[in-house]
Design a protein around this motif. Structure first.
Motif, PDB file in Angstrom:
ATOM      1  N   ASP A  59       0.805  -1.223   0.000  1.00 60.38           N
ATOM      2  CA  ASP A  59       0.000   0.000   0.000  1.00 60.38           C
ATOM      3  C   ASP A  59       0.832   1.265   0.000  1.00 60.38           C
ATOM      4  O   ASP A  59       0.312   2.348  -0.249  1.00 60.38           O
ATOM      5  N   SER A  60       2.113   1.146   0.306  1.00 62.88           N
ATOM      6  CA  SER A  60       2.965   2.325   0.356  1.00 62.88           C
ATOM      7  C   SER A  60       4.416   1.921   0.109  1.00 62.88           C
ATOM      8  O   SER A  60       4.818   0.795   0.413  1.00 62.88           O
ATOM      9  N   PHE A  61       5.181   2.870  -0.424  1.00 61.23           N
ATOM     10  CA  PHE A  61       6.612   2.650  -0.602  1.00 61.23           C
ATOM     11  C   PHE A  61       7.412   3.444   0.426  1.00 61.23           C
ATOM     12  O   PHE A  61       8.586   3.746   0.238  1.00 61.23           O
ATOM     13  N   GLN A  62       6.733   3.737   1.533  1.00 60.81           N
ATOM     14  CA  GLN A  62       7.357   4.363   2.691  1.00 60.81           C
ATOM     15  C   GLN A  62       7.130   3.438   3.887  1.00 60.81           C
ATOM     16  O   GLN A  62       5.975   3.131   4.226  1.00 60.81           O
ATOM     17  N   GLU A  63       8.202   2.986   4.500  1.00 61.55           N
ATOM     18  CA  GLU A  63       8.086   2.003   5.580  1.00 61.55           C
ATOM     19  C   GLU A  63       7.214   2.511   6.733  1.00 61.55           C
ATOM     20  O   GLU A  63       6.434   1.749   7.314  1.00 61.55           O
ATOM     21  N   GLU A  64       7.334   3.796   7.055  1.00 58.54           N
ATOM     22  CA  GLU A  64       6.543   4.330   8.172  1.00 58.54           C
ATOM     23  C   GLU A  64       5.044   4.306   7.877  1.00 58.54           C
ATOM     24  O   GLU A  64       4.228   4.091   8.783  1.00 58.54           O
ATOM     25  N   THR A  65       4.684   4.489   6.624  1.00 56.46           N
ATOM     26  CA  THR A  65       3.263   4.423   6.251  1.00 56.46           C
ATOM     27  C   THR A  65       2.750   2.993   6.350  1.00 56.46           C
ATOM     28  O   THR A  65       1.646   2.747   6.838  1.00 56.46           O
ATOM     29  N   ASN A  66       3.534   2.032   5.882  1.00 59.42           N
ATOM     30  CA  ASN A  66       3.153   0.630   6.036  1.00 59.42           C
ATOM     31  C   ASN A  66       2.961   0.266   7.504  1.00 59.42           C
ATOM     32  O   ASN A  66       2.052  -0.490   7.859  1.00 59.42           O
ATOM     33  N   ALA A  67       3.828   0.819   8.373  1.00 57.53           N
ATOM     34  CA  ALA A  67       3.711   0.547   9.806  1.00 57.53           C
ATOM     35  C   ALA A  67       2.412   1.118  10.359  1.00 57.53           C
ATOM     36  O   ALA A  67       1.728   0.478  11.172  1.00 57.53           O
ATOM     37  N   LEU A  68       2.027   2.324   9.933  1.00 56.26           N
ATOM     38  CA  LEU A  68       0.773   2.940  10.376  1.00 56.26           C
ATOM     39  C   LEU A  68      -0.434   2.113   9.931  1.00 56.26           C
ATOM     40  O   LEU A  68      -1.408   1.954  10.672  1.00 56.26           O
ATOM     41  N   ILE A  69      -0.349   1.563   8.741  1.00 57.13           N
ATOM     42  CA  ILE A  69      -1.442   0.750   8.199  1.00 57.13           C
ATOM     43  C   ILE A  69      -1.515  -0.604   8.893  1.00 57.13           C
ATOM     44  O   ILE A  69      -2.595  -1.165   9.073  1.00 57.13           O
ATOM     45  N   GLY A  70      -0.363  -1.121   9.317  1.00 60.33           N
ATOM     46  CA  GLY A  70      -0.299  -2.448   9.917  1.00 60.33           C
ATOM     47  C   GLY A  70       0.242  -3.498   8.981  1.00 60.33           C
ATOM     48  O   GLY A  70       0.188  -4.693   9.264  1.00 60.33           O
ATOM     49  N   ARG A  71       0.795  -3.031   7.846  1.00 60.08           N
ATOM     50  CA  ARG A  71       1.308  -3.969   6.852  1.00 60.08           C
ATOM     51  C   ARG A  71       2.781  -4.277   7.103  1.00 60.08           C
ATOM     52  O   ARG A  71       3.669  -3.919   6.322  1.00 60.08           O
ATOM     53  N   ARG A  72       3.046  -4.935   8.199  1.00 56.53           N
ATOM     54  CA  ARG A  72       4.379  -5.447   8.488  1.00 56.53           C
ATOM     55  C   ARG A  72       4.309  -6.309   9.736  1.00 56.53           C
ATOM     56  O   ARG A  72       3.341  -6.245  10.500  1.00 56.53           O
ATOM     57  N   GLN A  73       5.351  -7.097   9.961  1.00 61.05           N
ATOM     58  CA  GLN A  73       5.451  -7.956  11.148  1.00 61.05           C
ATOM     59  C   GLN A  73       6.741  -7.604  11.870  1.00 61.05           C
ATOM     60  O   GLN A  73       7.831  -7.756  11.322  1.00 61.05           O
ATOM     61  N   GLY A  74       6.601  -7.117  13.090  1.00 55.58           N
ATOM     62  CA  GLY A  74       7.771  -6.718  13.857  1.00 55.58           C
ATOM     63  C   GLY A  74       8.532  -5.617  13.146  1.00 55.58           C
ATOM     64  O   GLY A  74       7.960  -4.640  12.664  1.00 55.58           O
ATOM     65  N   LYS A  75       9.850  -5.763  13.071  1.00 57.32           N
ATOM     66  CA  LYS A  75      10.688  -4.751  12.436  1.00 57.32           C
ATOM     67  C   LYS A  75      11.135  -5.152  11.036  1.00 57.32           C
ATOM     68  O   LYS A  75      11.970  -4.482  10.421  1.00 57.32           O
ATOM     69  N   LYS A  76      10.574  -6.244  10.520  1.00 60.19           N
ATOM     70  CA  LYS A  76      10.942  -6.686   9.172  1.00 60.19           C
ATOM     71  C   LYS A  76      10.453  -5.693   8.122  1.00 60.19           C
ATOM     72  O   LYS A  76       9.360  -5.137   8.234  1.00 60.19           O
ATOM     73  N   SER A  77      11.248  -5.490   7.110  1.00 55.49           N
ATOM     74  CA  SER A  77      10.906  -4.540   6.052  1.00 55.49           C
ATOM     75  C   SER A  77       9.957  -5.172   5.036  1.00 55.49           C
ATOM     76  O   SER A  77      10.307  -6.148   4.367  1.00 55.49           O
ATOM     77  N   HIS A  78       8.784  -4.588   4.920  1.00 53.27           N
ATOM     78  CA  HIS A  78       7.832  -5.074   3.925  1.00 53.27           C
ATOM     79  C   HIS A  78       8.365  -4.839   2.516  1.00 53.27           C
ATOM     80  O   HIS A  78       8.175  -5.681   1.622  1.00 53.27           O
ATOM     81  N   LEU A  79       9.053  -3.723   2.308  1.00 57.73           N
ATOM     82  CA  LEU A  79       9.557  -3.391   0.976  1.00 57.73           C
ATOM     83  C   LEU A  79      10.707  -4.304   0.561  1.00 57.73           C
ATOM     84  O   LEU A  79      10.820  -4.672  -0.619  1.00 57.73           O
TER      85      LEU A  79
END
Length: 351
Positions: free
Chosen positions: A171-191
């Motif tokens: 949903d985003s190419f900014q890690e902080e935005t993915n974190a706000l959305i909930g699209r990540r697990q722990g500190k792993k980088s979704h991108l």
């Protein structure tokens, strides 16, 4: 000649048998000839609408089916509209039976989703279904939607040849935005996961696709450069959708109200990215009724009333009966481009 009463009774009996034993009858009728199968199905429809009557609306064909075989997920996306309300997963042989029934009813494309489909049995359950659908059912298209976090190269090595399309949600190419959305697990980088999976798709000859849900946190973002770099075959852009009981309402596991954007905001995002030729937009209007969604019990889900009302399972009543309660808008499915070149053999991609 049979009397009218006897004819009606025979119609009813055959119709009941068709509903109960559709899977077995499908195999038998394939051996006898397709016209016999069509005949039996017409009887079923006639019985369901009243003995001797002709249905007023044609039964839709399940050309493309989305099978959400698990609701479990390792992400916590705030707008998720298929949440972990159960942990149930069908035994694999029952799932295969249902998939064969769908193929016999006209299915050409199966899309496996969740939850996160790679979570159950570390992706082995999913891999076996992918192989079954391509190798035994010979479906033209087998696809998966995943968040990409649990996919391994070993999975591609074993099952990649049977998969046509892999869509990764981003949903985003900014890690902080993915974190706000909930699209990540722990500190792993979704991108990082996204790019890793993209490279494997090229190496193992699987068409790569990106899905993005546009919401209040990413609606102002410009994703053109990143999408060009990833070069997916399709970029599906969804307007955030609210479904009562899933991501809205008193008993919902998610609260999506804070993610909802207006039609105008969604259109502004589309206009900003209009030069991206692989972009496929899907507004709430297009999305709500134009998908055939099968849940973990193999029940079609009707979203017409803004919630997911389940049919009976196709394993219990057959595909033709259950699909009548799917709310599926076949015309909108075609209008939104639901039917496209979806077999990787026909895509002529440069691997």
């Amino acid at each position: 000649m049979f009397s009218t009463e006897i004819k009606v009774l025979l119609q009813f009996c055959v119709g009941r048998l068709c509903c109960i034993f559709e899977g077995w009858l499908a195999k038998l009728c394939t051996w006898l000839g397709i016209t016999t199968l069509v005949y039996y199905r017409r009887i079923v429809k006639s019985v369901e609408n009243g003995a001797g009557e002709t249905p007023t609306t044609p039964t839709p064909t399940p050309t493309s089916v989305n099978y959400h075989f698990t609701r479990q997920c390792n992400y916590t996306c705030g707008f998720c509209f298929h949440t972990a309300k159960t942990s149930f997963v069908l035994p694999i042989e029952e799932a295969k039976t249902g998939l064969r029934m769908l193929k016999d009813s006209g299915m050409e494309k199966i899309n496996f989703s969740g939850g996160e489909p790679f979570l159950h049995q570390r992706g082995n359950f999913l891999g076996k279904l992918v192989q079954f659908c391509k190798q035994e059912l010979r479906l033209p298209s087998v696809s998966i939607v995943s968040n990409g976090s649990l996919i391994t190269e070993k999975w591609f090595q074993k099952y990649g040849e049977y998969l046509d399309i892999l869509a990764v949600s981003c949903d985003s190419f900014q890690e902080e935005t993915n974190a706000l959305i909930g699209r990540r697990q722990g500190k792993k980088s979704h991108l990082d996961n996204l790019h890793r999976v993209r490279s494997w798709c090229s190496e193992y000859r699987v068409a790569f696709k990106v899905n993005s849900v546009i919401n209040t946190f990413n609606v102002k973002e410009d994703m053109r450069d990143q999408i060009r770099e990833l070069n997916p075959v399709r970029w599906k852009v969804f307007q955030c959708l609210v479904i009562d009981g899933e991501n809205a309402g008193e008993d919902a596991l998610r609260k999506a109200e804070q993610f909802v954007i207006s039609d105008e905001e969604f259109q502004d995002f589309l206009d900003r990215h209009s030069e991206i030729t692989c972009l496929v937009p899907e507004s709430n209007q297009k999305m709500r009724d134009s998908y055939l969604i099968l849940d973990e019990y193999m029940r079609f889900l009707d979203c017409r009333e803004g919630r997911k009302d389940p049919s009976k399972s196709i394993l219990d009543v057959g595909v033709e009966n259950a699909i009548q309660f799917s709310g599926f808008d076949e015309k909108m499915f075609l209008k939104r481009g639901g039917k496209y070149v979806w077999s990787k053999a026909d895509m002529r991609l440069e691997w």
